[in-house]
Write a protein that holds these residues in place. Structure first.
Motif: not given
Length: 508
Positions: A172-187, A189-202
């Protein structure tokens, strides 16, 4: 473009890995075969580094547009993941002046972990180590990866945010994607801080069930069974995860209701088509289940037979009027795992694809060859059971690669057939010392018995040379890969096309 134009009129003579006479391929055909069969791991005749170096050299010898079309074809039609990323990186090293590479990367990258895998290979290919691993990234790669980031939601980013040479945060730091909207910017930011919710997986659900404290081991087993039942009922257990965990599910002793749903999902035509599983994965699951005993096992095996039949639903096969020979190579060099972590051998791929074709043909002779060629009569239909029957009997023909005996047998019987299908690593040689070759036998067979017969070499290893010239006027065609999509190429060949024409249909 016509079929003829893709092949050199005079293939240069060479030798194969066994020292037998062989013929070179055009750069396009050789790259196609190498890509379609690339596991990027050590093989019987070729180490992983050797294959990778040959891929790089072949990319340089081909037109950039063809390389890009082949990468898309490999990802979207052959369902390969790693080798299309290699083509992207190699093309970025060589091609400048337009946005071909960025468009290609955005098309090929379909999962977040492919972003980090591409960057890790880029670092390796360019000799980047330590803090310099991500310096001076190609601008077109950077742009394509930025576009890829925009495609993924929070669940996907969390699921594939794994440790490794490159993390998604680094990318993310390397390629600097432009977020589509505020919600994606928040995502982001969560990725950078390591705060993405644990996904529901098997994996997370089973891990949680297994980590709880239980006074009695039977309570833990019951909790694991309940977790599997909940996952199965939720519909969130993906088809591949289901296929790979059949043994675990059976050993967990889930309820009869859950097993009924498992079998229904496995045998569901739409689910099979959507899963895009390579045919040999059904064989791997079949073998794991067959080793077990108990009531549900027979139902699961039957569901897997239905599943592999659905996986080749578009395989037209041939009617009673078309006489077909299906010959499977079971030589020593085919006793090689397709990847270091796989129990599946090239030999297994040969048998699965051969038996899929056999199941769709009404007038067919099937057999296997090593030191000898042996015809084997099997019921038309049960693909996986027929594979296992071949597997049980492979020692009956020895372990050389005398593929010429398939055609010699037809010539000596003066048996007229329309199509000879050979599933092999194409490293044919004559261990009998009598000088006979498949090129000689094929020419003699067409000249004296069946002038309109066609020979199809299904190349499962992509080593770069063939035992006879691949030329339409000689009735010889080459098809490469492990996917059921090879049969689409077979159909194209019968309609005057080729594998390369199918690749050329890809729009970028």
């Amino acid at each position: 473009m016509r079929f003829n134009s893709f092949f050199s009129r005079k293939s240069a003579p060479t030798v194969n890995h066994e020292g037998a006479a062989a013929f070179t391929l055009t750069p396009q055909i050789e790259l196609y075969a190498a890509v379609a069969t690339a596991a990027l791991s050590d093989q019987f005749y070729e180490k992983a580094d050797t294959r990778l170096q040959r891929l790089r050299e072949l990319v340089a010898r081909n037109e950039p547009t063809f390389v890009a079309q082949l990468a898309v074809y490999a990802r979207e039609s052959l369902n390969l993941r790693s080798v299309p990323l290699v083509l992207c990186v190699e093309l970025a090293r060589l091609h400048r002046g337009d946005n071909l590479v960025s468009r290609l990367v955005a098309r090929v990258v379909q999962r977040p972990d492919e972003i980090t895998e591409l960057l890790a290979f880029y670092a390796q290919a360019n000799g980047r180590v330590g803090t310099k691993i991500l310096n001076r990234l190609s601008k077109q790669l950077q742009k394509g990866l930025a576009l890829s980031f925009n495609r993924f939601d929070g669940y996907q980013l969390a699921k594939y945010d794994r440790s490794g040479a490159v993390r998604l945060r680094d990318a993310l730091f390397l390629v600097h994607p432009n977020p589509k909207d505020a919600a994606q910017q928040a995502l982001f930011d969560q990725l950078v801080r390591g705060e993405l919710p644990t996904p529901y997986t098997w994996e997370t659900e089973l891990s949680a069930a297994g980590q709880q404290a239980y006074a009695d081991p039977t309570e833990r087993a019951a909790a694991v069974a309940r977790t599997w039942e909940a996952l199965i009922a939720s519909g969130k257990l993906g088809y591949m995860a289901l296929l790979r965990n059949l043994r675990n599910i059976l050993e967990a002793n889930v309820s009869a209701e859950a097993m009924t749903q498992v079998c229904a999902t496995l045998a569901d035509r739409t689910a099979v088509a959507r899963s895009k599983q390579l045919p040999f994965r059904f064989l791997a699951a079949f073998r794991e289940v067959k080793a077990l005993s108990g009531g549900p096992v027979a139902s699961v095996l039957a569901a897997l037979e239905d599943a592999i039949a659905h996986s080749a639903a578009n395989l037209r096969g041939f009617g009673a009027e078309t006489r077909v020979v299906v010959a499977c190579d079971v030589s020593g060099s085919m006793q090689q795992p397709i990847s270091p972590r796989s129990k599946v051998l090239l030999y297994d791929v040969s048998l699965v694809l051969g038996m899929l074709l056999q199941s769709r043909c009404q007038n067919v002779v099937a057999g296997m060859f090593g030191s000898k060629w042996k015809r084997i009569s099997l019921a038309r239909g049960p693909v996986l059971r027929n594979v296992e029957e071949f597997y049980r009997r492979e020692g009956e023909v020895g372990y050389s690669t005398n593929g010429h005996l398939v055609v010699q047998d037809l010539r000596q019987r003066r048996e007229v057939v329309d199509k000879v299908m050979i599933f092999t690593d194409v490293q044919l040689w004559n261990s009998n010392g009598d000088g006979g070759t498949i090129a000689q036998e094929w020419a003699a067979y067409r000249r004296s018995v069946a002038p309109n017969a066609r020979l199809y070499l299904f190349d499962l290893a992509g080593h770069g040379a063939t035992p006879l010239q691949v030329r339409p006027e000689m009735g010889v065609a080459l098809i490469a890969g492990w996917s059921d999509k090879i049969f689409d190429v077979l159909t194209a060949l019968d309609n005057g096309g080729s594998a390369l024409i199918e690749i050329a249909k890809v729009t970028l």
